[in-house]
Write an enzyme that holds these catalytic residues in place. Structure first.
Site, PDB file in Angstrom:
ATOM      1  N   SER A 364      59.476  20.515  80.614  1.00  0.00           N
ATOM      2  CA  SER A 364      61.196  21.065  80.379  1.00  0.00           C
ATOM      3  C   SER A 364      61.043  23.051  79.979  1.00  0.00           C
ATOM      4  O   SER A 364      60.598  22.393  77.993  1.00  0.00           O
ATOM      5  CB  SER A 364      62.028  20.097  80.250  1.00  0.00           C
ATOM      6  OG  SER A 364      62.901  21.075  79.695  1.00  0.00           O
ATOM      7  N   ARG A 365      60.854  23.909  79.887  1.00  0.00           N
ATOM      8  CA  ARG A 365      61.147  25.195  79.005  1.00  0.00           C
ATOM      9  C   ARG A 365      61.770  24.731  78.289  1.00  0.00           C
ATOM     10  O   ARG A 365      61.828  26.205  77.172  1.00  0.00           O
ATOM     11  CB  ARG A 365      60.854  26.159  80.044  1.00  0.00           C
ATOM     12  CG  ARG A 365      59.091  26.081  80.867  1.00  0.00           C
ATOM     13  CD  ARG A 365      58.797  27.809  81.238  1.00  0.00           C
ATOM     14  NE  ARG A 365      57.618  27.236  81.713  1.00  0.00           N
ATOM     15  CZ  ARG A 365      57.816  27.108  83.819  1.00  0.00           C
ATOM     16  NH1 ARG A 365      58.996  27.163  84.700  1.00  0.00           N
ATOM     17  NH2 ARG A 365      56.589  27.033  84.622  1.00  0.00           N
ATOM     18  N   VAL A 366      63.434  24.219  78.185  1.00  0.00           N
ATOM     19  CA  VAL A 366      64.376  24.141  77.366  1.00  0.00           C
ATOM     20  C   VAL A 366      63.912  23.809  75.919  1.00  0.00           C
ATOM     21  O   VAL A 366      64.620  23.886  74.994  1.00  0.00           O
ATOM     22  CB  VAL A 366      65.606  23.833  78.481  1.00  0.00           C
ATOM     23  CG1 VAL A 366      66.485  23.608  77.095  1.00  0.00           C
ATOM     24  CG2 VAL A 366      65.739  25.390  78.941  1.00  0.00           C
TER      25      VAL A 366
END
Length: 501
Positions: A364-366
């Site tokens: 998850s790039r968040v």
């Protein structure tokens, strides 16, 4: 009574002066070729791209190819009554679909018309299916979690409101189940859900709708279904119809979750249309703009800043891979557009690890920006245990006799972590229950429980806590303080001593 001649003349003169004639131009064309849901039309010189047209017999179409001497139109209704020489009229309107609250709980087709037998949708509002995505200046960074209720995702691959998280994997690895469980988990919350089924069998869509209804997920959900038996044009339009409905709610400051199941079939439908429209094929016979097909769709998912209402659209696009090939054309396109991916592995699925999320390959790039404080405090240790387990398990398969005690403990903890992350379908867990279970794992309360007994231990654990410590679960769902940790330790020890397991 006799009327004088001069009176007649004055009446005629006033009528001539007041006479106004409106000149109305109508864009008309004639079908010169029709087949496979595509009509080639001569005329319609003033038609626009994506404009709705109307064939004789009230059959709708959409102009997609604007050529020098003809227009390529996809037919949105039954094409059997359209013949060579049929008249076509431009409407001057772009493709629009109905939107609004009355659509909640309904099943509609690819252009928003109801197909669930519950009568017409009583809404007068509509939105264009193709609009420009919100620009960067009015967006806000993702900082609010969207809970899926699935431990392996909420703990290791958190999803935030406004994020685009790809669900990718082979056929029958549980991709749809993740979407449905996430929708069910929003029951009683503030998130509106839209499920877009593209190219699926009618029976599968009916089963999905029945599951949502059974577990209370349909009342806050709109199902857009473009089935496998529908025309390619309907399957092409369905995701844009869904996002238009989502944007209506986002404009009101609400949070929306939309799942596209799946975009592989969407790309296939677009490829079919493009080849029939005689657009030049490129790699794997897809047209050159197949990347733009999905980028303009997924870019419309965003979190708006407070000045623009603060609403959000979270997108869960699904991509089906062939034999785990994530480097194929369409999967790599969508991976590059999204903010991370949840990779489902067939080997894990067949081995009984369900959901079959490969925590190592998923990302998850968040990150933890979209995680509650309590989950953040317990998930880190579990991820570390899993990572160490994956490193050691390869060597351990040659025999555990020569391993030292510390390595054996790490292997044992990793096995229990894998078991804890297993979860039955259609039973998403609240954050408090997830945090309590992972905390118990991290603190070693499961170390003396046999691996095969972990699932029964967890079931009794959740029953005990929801019955006796519901207030504590509410407290730890937001933050895990020293006081709540002390209470949690006491409660877990009390459960362990109760003899329920």
């Amino acid at each position: 009574m006799a009327i004088r001649a001069n009176e007649i003349a004055s009446v005629l003169k006033s009528q001539i002066e007041d006479f106004g004639s409106e000149i109305k131009t109508v864009n008309i064309g004639t079908v010169i070729e029709v087949g496979d849901g595509i009509a080639r039309v001569h005329g319609l010189s003033g038609v626009s791209y994506n404009e709705l047209v109307e064939f004789d017999g009230n059959i709708a179409g959409m102009a997609l190819n604007l050529e020098e001497d003809s227009v390529g139109i996809v037919i949105l209704g039954d094409p059997s009554s359209i013949k060579e020489g049929t008249e076509v009229r431009g409407t001057g309107k772009v493709m629009e679909v109905p939107v609004g609250e009355p659509l909640l709980g309904r099943v509609v087709d690819g252009i928003g018309l109801p197909i669930d037998g519950k009568g017409p949708v009583n809404t007068k509002e509509s939105r264009a299916v193709e609009i420009v995505a919100p620009n960067v200046a009015i967006r806000k960074s993702v900082d609010t979690p969207l809970q899926t209720g699935i431990k392996s995702i909420d703990a290791a691959i958190p999803i935030g409101r406004g994020q685009r998280e790809l669900i990718i994997g082979d056929r029958t690895t549980g991709k749809t189940a993740i979407c449905i469980d996430t929708i069910i988990n929003q029951k009683g919350g503030d998130v509106i859900c839209i499920y877009v089924a593209i190219g699926q069998k009618v029976g599968k869509v009916a089963t999905t709708v029945a599951t949502l209804e059974q577990f209370g997920g349909l009342t806050h959900t709109i199902v857009v279904a473009a089935n496998a038996s529908d025309a390619a044009a309907m399957q092409y339009l369905a995701p844009y119809t869904g996002i238009s409905m989502a944007e209506y709610f986002m404009a009101q400051g609400k949070d929306v979750l939309i799942a596209y199941d799946d975009l592989s079939k969407h790309a296939w439908a677009y490829r079919q249309m493009s080849l029939l429209l005689k657009r030049p094929p490129g790699r794997e016979a897809y047209p050159g703009d197949v990347f733009y097909l999905h980028s303009r769709l997924l870019e419309r998912a965003a979190k708006l800043d407070d000045e623009h209402g603060g609403g959000s659209i979270t997108a869960l696009p699904v991509i089906e891979t062939q034999a785990g090939d994530v480097s194929a054309y369409v999967p790599t396109n969508v991976i590059s557009i999204t903010d991370g991916q949840i990779y489902l592995e067939p080997e894990l699925f067949n081995a009984g690890t369900r959901p079959a999320v490969n925590v190592g390959l998923s990302v998850s790039r968040v990150g933890s920006a979209a995680q509650s404080k309590s989950m953040k405090s317990v998930a880190g240790q579990m991820r570390l245990d899993l990572a160490q387990y994956r490193e050691l398990v390869t060597f351990a398969q040659f025999g555990t006799d020569d391993l030292d005690a510390a390595t054996k403990r790490q292997l044992a903890r990793g096995q229990r972590s894998v078991e804890v992350l297993k979860q039955a379908q259609n039973v998403p867990l609240p954050v408090g229950q997830q945090v309590a279970m992972i905390y118990a794992l991290n603190e070693g309360y499961l170390d003396d429980v046999d691996v095969e007994n972990i699932k029964s231990w967890e079931e009794e654990f959740h029953k005990y806590f929801t019955s006796n410590y519901s207030n504590l679960l509410d407290d730890i769902s937001n933050a895990l303080t020293d006081e709540s940790k002390s209470k949690l330790n006491s409660a877990i020890e009390e459960f362990r001593d109760s003899g329920l397991v």
